[in-house]
Scaffold this motif. Structure first.
Motif, PDB file in Angstrom:
ATOM      1  N   HIS A  16       0.863  -0.715  -0.064  1.00 29.28           N
ATOM      2  CA  HIS A  16       0.239   0.129  -0.425  1.00 29.28           C
ATOM      3  C   HIS A  16       0.817   1.220   0.250  1.00 29.28           C
ATOM      4  CE1 HIS A  16      -3.974   1.581   1.214  1.00 29.28           C
ATOM      5  NE2 HIS A  16      -3.828   1.974   1.109  1.00 29.28           N
ATOM      6  N   ALA A  18       1.547   5.187  -0.504  1.00 27.39           N
ATOM      7  CA  ALA A  18       0.595   6.141   0.248  1.00 27.39           C
ATOM      8  C   ALA A  18       1.000   7.748   0.081  1.00 27.39           C
ATOM      9  CB  ALA A  18      -0.185   6.361   1.791  1.00 27.39           C
ATOM     10  N   ILE A  36      -2.403   0.256  -4.394  1.00 28.20           N
ATOM     11  CA  ILE A  36      -2.322  -1.061  -3.817  1.00 28.20           C
ATOM     12  C   ILE A  36      -2.275  -1.988  -4.705  1.00 28.20           C
ATOM     13  CG2 ILE A  36      -4.496  -2.408  -2.313  1.00 28.20           C
ATOM     14  CD1 ILE A  36      -6.102  -0.364  -1.614  1.00 28.20           C
ATOM     15  N   TYR A  89      -6.125 -11.662   7.968  1.00 27.70           N
ATOM     16  CA  TYR A  89      -5.759 -10.716   7.018  1.00 27.70           C
ATOM     17  C   TYR A  89      -4.478 -11.395   6.888  1.00 27.70           C
ATOM     18  CZ  TYR A  89      -9.923  -7.943   8.247  1.00 27.70           C
ATOM     19  OH  TYR A  89     -11.049  -7.060   8.653  1.00 27.70           O
ATOM     20  N   ILE A  94       2.424   0.002   4.590  1.00 25.34           N
ATOM     21  CA  ILE A  94       2.439   0.377   3.645  1.00 25.34           C
ATOM     22  C   ILE A  94       3.759   1.535   3.353  1.00 25.34           C
ATOM     23  CG2 ILE A  94       1.112   2.859   4.486  1.00 25.34           C
ATOM     24  CD1 ILE A  94      -0.483   1.162   6.184  1.00 25.34           C
ATOM     25  N   ILE A  96       4.631   4.999   3.102  1.00 25.48           N
ATOM     26  CA  ILE A  96       3.930   6.298   3.343  1.00 25.48           C
ATOM     27  C   ILE A  96       5.539   7.421   2.020  1.00 25.48           C
ATOM     28  CG2 ILE A  96       4.017   8.571   3.739  1.00 25.48           C
ATOM     29  CD1 ILE A  96       2.995   6.809   6.333  1.00 25.48           C
ATOM     30  N   VAL A 104      10.992   8.387   2.860  1.00 24.43           N
ATOM     31  CA  VAL A 104       9.865   7.124   2.943  1.00 24.43           C
ATOM     32  C   VAL A 104       9.901   6.765   3.952  1.00 24.43           C
ATOM     33  CG1 VAL A 104       9.640   5.170   1.647  1.00 24.43           C
ATOM     34  CG2 VAL A 104      10.520   7.110   0.518  1.00 24.43           C
ATOM     35  N   THR A 105       8.728   6.292   4.639  1.00 24.12           N
ATOM     36  CA  THR A 105       9.014   6.123   5.935  1.00 24.12           C
ATOM     37  C   THR A 105       7.681   3.949   5.365  1.00 24.12           C
ATOM     38  OG1 THR A 105       7.849   7.995   7.155  1.00 24.12           O
ATOM     39  CG2 THR A 105       6.736   6.372   7.873  1.00 24.12           C
ATOM     40  N   ASP A 106       8.383   3.543   6.207  1.00 24.56           N
ATOM     41  CA  ASP A 106       7.285   1.649   5.930  1.00 24.56           C
ATOM     42  C   ASP A 106       6.778   1.250   7.005  1.00 24.56           C
ATOM     43  OD1 ASP A 106      10.601   1.298   3.785  1.00 24.56           O
ATOM     44  OD2 ASP A 106       7.666   0.563   3.498  1.00 24.56           O
ATOM     45  N   ILE A 107       5.781   0.613   7.508  1.00 24.36           N
ATOM     46  CA  ILE A 107       4.515   0.356   8.381  1.00 24.36           C
ATOM     47  C   ILE A 107       4.424  -1.097   7.949  1.00 24.36           C
ATOM     48  CG2 ILE A 107       3.010   0.652   9.855  1.00 24.36           C
ATOM     49  CD1 ILE A 107       3.105   3.967   9.103  1.00 24.36           C
ATOM     50  N   ASN A 108       5.152  -1.849   8.494  1.00 24.30           N
ATOM     51  CA  ASN A 108       4.974  -3.456   8.527  1.00 24.30           C
ATOM     52  C   ASN A 108       4.338  -3.898   8.992  1.00 24.30           C
ATOM     53  OD1 ASN A 108       6.864  -2.174   5.887  1.00 24.30           O
ATOM     54  ND2 ASN A 108       8.704  -3.877   6.664  1.00 24.30           N
ATOM     55  N   PHE A 109       2.731  -4.895   8.776  1.00 23.71           N
ATOM     56  CA  PHE A 109       2.165  -5.228   9.760  1.00 23.71           C
ATOM     57  C   PHE A 109       2.571  -6.612  10.006  1.00 23.71           C
ATOM     58  CE2 PHE A 109      -0.290  -1.424   9.019  1.00 23.71           C
ATOM     59  CZ  PHE A 109      -0.757  -1.219  10.114  1.00 23.71           C
ATOM     60  N   PRO A 110       1.933  -7.172  11.019  1.00 22.81           N
ATOM     61  CA  PRO A 110       3.111  -8.848  11.230  1.00 22.81           C
ATOM     62  C   PRO A 110       1.600  -9.573   9.701  1.00 22.81           C
ATOM     63  CG  PRO A 110       0.773  -7.976  13.153  1.00 22.81           C
ATOM     64  CD  PRO A 110       1.508  -6.803  12.174  1.00 22.81           C
TER      65      PRO A 110
ATOM     66  N   ALA B  25       9.094   8.789  11.761  1.00 24.73           N
ATOM     67  CA  ALA B  25       9.143   8.991  10.638  1.00 24.73           C
ATOM     68  C   ALA B  25      10.493   8.905   9.358  1.00 24.73           C
ATOM     69  CB  ALA B  25       8.619  10.553   9.791  1.00 24.73           C
ATOM     70  N   GLY B  26      10.504   8.326   8.375  1.00 26.26           N
ATOM     71  CA  GLY B  26      11.886   8.639   7.206  1.00 26.26           C
ATOM     72  C   GLY B  26      12.439   6.690   7.771  1.00 26.26           C
ATOM     73  N   GLU B  27      11.717   5.925   8.850  1.00 29.31           N
ATOM     74  CA  GLU B  27      12.152   4.461   8.475  1.00 29.31           C
ATOM     75  C   GLU B  27      11.085   3.539   8.437  1.00 29.31           C
ATOM     76  OE1 GLU B  27      15.270   3.924  10.303  1.00 29.31           O
ATOM     77  OE2 GLU B  27      15.769   6.307  10.407  1.00 29.31           O
ATOM     78  N   VAL B  28      12.317   2.641   8.290  1.00 29.77           N
ATOM     79  CA  VAL B  28      11.186   0.771   9.040  1.00 29.77           C
ATOM     80  C   VAL B  28      10.506   0.879   9.672  1.00 29.77           C
ATOM     81  CG1 VAL B  28      11.316  -1.702   7.825  1.00 29.77           C
ATOM     82  CG2 VAL B  28      12.464   0.084   6.772  1.00 29.77           C
ATOM     83  N   ASN B  29       8.874   0.499  10.362  1.00 33.29           N
ATOM     84  CA  ASN B  29       8.370   0.693  11.804  1.00 33.29           C
ATOM     85  C   ASN B  29       7.617  -1.120  11.773  1.00 33.29           C
ATOM     86  OD1 ASN B  29       8.884   3.339  13.119  1.00 33.29           O
ATOM     87  ND2 ASN B  29       8.601   3.628  10.787  1.00 33.29           N
ATOM     88  N   ARG B  30       7.836  -1.834  12.668  1.00 29.57           N
ATOM     89  CA  ARG B  30       7.297  -2.814  12.650  1.00 29.57           C
ATOM     90  C   ARG B  30       5.788  -2.729  13.435  1.00 29.57           C
ATOM     91  NH1 ARG B  30       9.518  -6.180   9.164  1.00 29.57           N
ATOM     92  NH2 ARG B  30      12.276  -5.119   8.780  1.00 29.57           N
ATOM     93  N   VAL B  31       4.676  -3.634  13.075  1.00 29.25           N
ATOM     94  CA  VAL B  31       3.648  -2.943  13.995  1.00 29.25           C
ATOM     95  C   VAL B  31       3.665  -4.065  14.575  1.00 29.25           C
ATOM     96  CG1 VAL B  31       1.294  -3.209  14.143  1.00 29.25           C
ATOM     97  CG2 VAL B  31       2.414  -1.907  12.189  1.00 29.25           C
ATOM     98  N   GLU B  34      -2.045  -4.592  16.193  1.00 26.85           N
ATOM     99  CA  GLU B  34      -3.266  -4.306  15.438  1.00 26.85           C
ATOM    100  C   GLU B  34      -4.250  -4.669  15.661  1.00 26.85           C
ATOM    101  OE1 GLU B  34      -2.781  -5.394  11.330  1.00 26.85           O
ATOM    102  OE2 GLU B  34      -2.277  -6.849  11.443  1.00 26.85           O
ATOM    103  N   PHE B 109      -7.027   8.154   4.574  1.00 27.49           N
ATOM    104  CA  PHE B 109      -6.782   7.329   3.471  1.00 27.49           C
ATOM    105  C   PHE B 109      -7.856   8.489   2.820  1.00 27.49           C
ATOM    106  CE2 PHE B 109      -3.739   5.018   4.744  1.00 27.49           C
ATOM    107  CZ  PHE B 109      -2.938   4.731   3.776  1.00 27.49           C
TER     108      PHE B 109
END
Lengths: 317, 317
Positions: A16, A18, A36, A89, A94, A96, A104-110, B25-31, B34, B109
């Motif tokens: 995704h 954004a 997406i 899911y 994501i 950004i 660039v900001t990454d948000i990685n879901f499990p 912001a600007g990094e790889v972030n792990r959730v 959720e 979004f």
């Protein structure tokens, strides 16, 4: 009949992307533009192979609650969908993109955790794919809770059935698969360093590491090196493919495009140097697109002459 | 037969709450954790009403590509689903909770844009709901590209059919709906200030503004004021409901819980002060839950005695 290829993606993702100008943590941020894409390395490889008219099946695990995106994608690309549907899911990654701050900001879901029942359904899918396919591409990470020996076991089972297996993995799952000697692997330099446990400071060291793996029974080692291109090593040749300087729009799927190009070359009985040229062209083509996409096949083929091929066999032996 | 209620949510959302310690912001972030909830004000109101055994129908526009979450939710809550399915994705609102830095980042979004065909399908759904329902709750924002006069037009149409209409909107769409005099509105103080175009510095000013709206034909004005509770004004009474101090887990859905509690009270012919008590209790109950959720009905009712009710009628007239 054409050779049929299966790609296995145990831990797929939804990519995704954004756009948020001046994205700021701790604030309310509004997305101005989004895209997406179905993601996951094996799904990307399948998508790229379908663009080269390779008959393709896909499997692995998909979350049933957001499978619609994948199902529509497979239907559109005429990809044979044999994914096992898991309760939950498919993970979302994501990205950004903040062009205003060039960040660039990454948000990685499990991701999903397949149950015993899911694993046994997957086993049956592999049996059905063994009937239909000759090449198997195993790509990407392993879901949480699954054993890292899965790739080794799969390679062993598939090779006993006379199948050709390409592995694009990293870390523990790659390490454990090496003794089962897949036909080919495609680590990047970092993954190769981690695999062999020492730093690789120049091409010579990279080639030496690849040849060590060839001596362990792997028939082809492709080492991707970002802007420096890739080194392709088999029992009789060492090829360095160097791409032209290109504007990078997004690196998503570039490694997968290299795997796909390599397989397309192999299926057409190309020489290693022609496989290297096509694989490297595909990877730069992926850099020209947002998300895991390739331009049309004609466009890709018109770029092939820009990749410089150098045989290193004589220089280092 | 029980009175049937319909809630209309033109611009629903998926509330995706993600925990990321030290989100940067600007990094790889792990959730690390959720939660995904169907959201949108009217959907929240419907969900809360169903918890009070109110027969409930829902409509508005949903993106067909991620409708699964909503469909399962409606089935589970026994909510009659009459949403119009639109090509595309229902918008997602991501809330990144960073407890390590005590910070929340919102990523909102864009939503759907219904086509002319979708609007005409919605028109038909309203006709069918007019046959089945007596109360209509219109809540939340208007999709991009839709005219802000939609709420006014709907109120007019529904009132001509003898329906009772509650509006929980803000900005231009609220402004344009006022001349059509819905039965009740529930602005918060900021929304009320924006509506009347002047600042409201004390309870007296708020009550005056609410009474001005009552004189324009609205029968009940509920003004929510966060931790200070809410003021309920009708033609004969002014009630200030003040909640106890509570630990706020999440404010998501608190305003919608107030609307739901108010309607439950009205459907049971409660006095305005009892409606105010139940509505305010529901809103603090929502604050105790992550996402748009309420604890069980019994729990909510056991908290009612903690809300202090004060009649202000004698003091200001």
């Amino acid at each position: 009949m054409k050779t049929k290829v299966a790609t296995i993606t145990l831990n797929p993702a939804i990519d995704h992307t954004a756009a948020i100008p001046y994205f700021t943590a701790g604030e309310v941020n509004r997305v101005t533009w989004e895209q997406i894409d179905p993601g996951g390395k094996g799904i990307n490889v399948a998508s790229f192979l379908s663009g080269f008219d390779v008959p393709i099946s896909v499997s692995g695990f998909l979350g049933q609650h957001n499978a619609d995106l994948f199902q529509r994608f497979f239907a559109e690309k005429q990809i044979d969908n044999r994914f096992v549907m898991v309760d939950g899911y498919t993970r979302v990654n994501i990205k950004i993109v903040d062009e205003a701050q060039d960040q660039v900001t990454d948000i990685n879901f499990p991701g999903l955790t397949p149950t015993e029942t899911d694993l046994s359904s997957f086993d049956q899918v592999i049996d059905s794919l063994i009937k239909d396919c000759d090449w198997f591409i195993l790509s990407g990470s392993i879901p949480t809770g699954m054993s890292a020996d899965i790739y080794g076991k799969l390679i062993d089972r598939l090779k006993r059935q006379g199948k050709t297996v390409v592995l694009d993995a990293s870390g523990e799952s790659l390490q454990q698969a090496i003794p089962f000697a897949p036909y080919a692997i495609k680590p990047n330099v970092n993954e190769l360093q981690e695999l062999i446990g020492r730093s690789l400071d120049d091409d010579r060291a990279i080639i030496q590491a690849a040849e060590d793996l060839i001596h362990q029974g792997i028939q082809c080692v492709v080492v991707s090196m970002g802007a420096k291109g890739a080194i392709f090593v088999d029992r009789s040749e060492v090829i360095h493919a160097r791409p032209p300087q290109v504007e990078v729009i997004s690196t998503v799927g570039a490694g997968d495009a290299m795997v796909a190009g390599f397989i397309v070359g192999k299926l057409q009985n190309f020489s290693l140097s022609d496989c290297a040229k096509l694989a490297t062209t595909c990877s730069i083509a992926a850099l020209s697109q947002i998300g895991p996409r390739l331009p049309p096949r004609d466009t890709i083929e018109s770029w092939m002459s820009q990749v410089k091929i150098k045989s290193l066999l004589q220089t280092h032996r």
